[in-house]
Design an enzyme around this catalytic site. Structure first.
Site, PDB file in Angstrom:
ATOM      1  N   GLU A 170       0.968  -1.219   0.158  1.00  0.00           N
ATOM      2  CA  GLU A 170       0.104   0.021   0.026  1.00  0.00           C
ATOM      3  C   GLU A 170       0.858   1.481  -0.034  1.00  0.00           C
ATOM      4  OE1 GLU A 170      -3.523   2.079   2.426  1.00  0.00           O
ATOM      5  OE2 GLU A 170      -2.484   0.546   3.216  1.00  0.00           O
ATOM      6  N   GLU A 218     -11.694   2.054   4.225  1.00  0.00           N
ATOM      7  CA  GLU A 218     -10.848   2.415   5.077  1.00  0.00           C
ATOM      8  C   GLU A 218     -10.726   4.084   5.231  1.00  0.00           C
ATOM      9  OE1 GLU A 218      -8.684   0.529   6.505  1.00  0.00           O
ATOM     10  OE2 GLU A 218      -6.829   1.560   6.647  1.00  0.00           O
TER      11      GLU A 218
END
Length: 310
Positions: free
Chosen positions: A190, A285
């Protein structure tokens, strides 16, 4: 030059894809067991809330929260802290997901060392710690039927040239891939925007690392919030690295809250993702823009609005 038609690689890629698709579709038609709930699907994409997002409606218990998510039509869950939970809680989470026909999204692999001096250094101690944590992650994934684990390489090592740091990360991720490939699991790296000291900040960096590792076990987690902050031009940049994206996360900017609270045109972004045929998870998220039950309902409404592109 690496042979990209390697039969072993082709087999592994096909196996990983088949496993992921089987997981995502496993809840669509349930067995006749009375212990399983009828599956409800209210959205075009596979959105995954996290624990705490609906605690005012569902309470603090993990199972109650999963049940509420399922009742609202969410097909998946993500839980960054899963590896740090007790074995009993992990089993309860896995059982609740199975009962509701839901898919487990990402959880975070955290080797426990200081990320400020980590895989970019190339030090054996950090690579060994990373591999050990990957091995633990395999066992946790079995409990909840997970397929994806989040990884981040850490901070820049200021005493080394950038290319050496990149090579060190490639080496470490190849070691991790050897752990995950036999199990059909995938670690998704990520790029982040939290601070300027982080090594991995852009999707093209992650794309290059994926190509160098050349494994179905190493792909990209494209967090739309972070990438809007770091590079913008979201759809065009996703297109450039689409073949390596295995997981997507959501959050509007500024504020990192639900779609519609910031500047991102999420209805257009979701429409594009759907048109690409994406069947993976889109993790929620982010935080809630407003408190209480009203804020939680507003969040659910925001997803229905952003998802209404058909």
């Amino acid at each position: 030059m690496k042979n990209h038609q390697n039969p072993r690689r082709t087999f592994l890629k096909n196996a990983a894809l088949s496993g992921a698709l089987a997981t995502l579709t496993s809840g669509v038609s349930l067995a006749s067991s009375p212990s399983k709930r009828a599956v409800r699907r209210d959205f075009n994409l596979n959105y995954a809330p996290h624990f705490g997002m609906f605690k005012n409606h569902a309470g603090d218990d993990f199972v109650d929260q999963i049940n509420f998510m399922a009742e609202q039509g969410f097909p998946a869950l993500e839980d960054n802290g899963l590896m740090k939970r007790s074995l009993d809680d992990q089993k309860r989470i896995g059982a609740a997901l199975e009962k509701n026909g839901m898919t487990m999204g990402v959880f975070v692999i955290d080797p426990g060392f200081n990320w400020k001096v980590a895989l970019t250094t190339g030090k054996e101690e950090y690579k060994e710690a990373f591999v050990k944590e990957c091995e633990k992650a395999v066992e946790v994934a079995k409990i909840v039927n997970a397929k994806w684990m989040t990884v981040v390489p850490g901070y820049f090592e200021r005493n080394l040239p950038l290319d050496q740091q990149t090579a060190h990360i490639i080496d470490a991720y190849r070691m991790g891939a050897e752990v995950f490939e036999p199990h059909g699991l995938t670690m998704v790296m990520e790029p982040l925007s939290d601070n300027p000291h982080l090594y991995l900040r852009h999707s093209n960096q992650a794309y290059m690392i994926c190509k160098a590792v050349d494994s179905p076990a190493v792909k990209i987690l494209y967090d739309i919030y972070h990438m809007q902050r770091n590079e913008g031009n979201l759809i065009a940049n996703m297109e450039l690295c689409w073949e390596e994206i295995a997981y997507i996360q959501i959050g509007d900017n500024p504020g990192r809250k639900e779609p519609g609270t910031g500047e991102i045109n999420y209805q257009n972004v979701f429409k594009w993702i759907d048109e690409k045929g994406f069947k993976g998870i889109s993790g929620m998220e982010h935080g809630n823009a407003s408190p209480g039950k009203e804020g939680e309902q507003a969040l659910i409404n925001a997803y229905h609005k952003a998802d209404s592109f058909k």
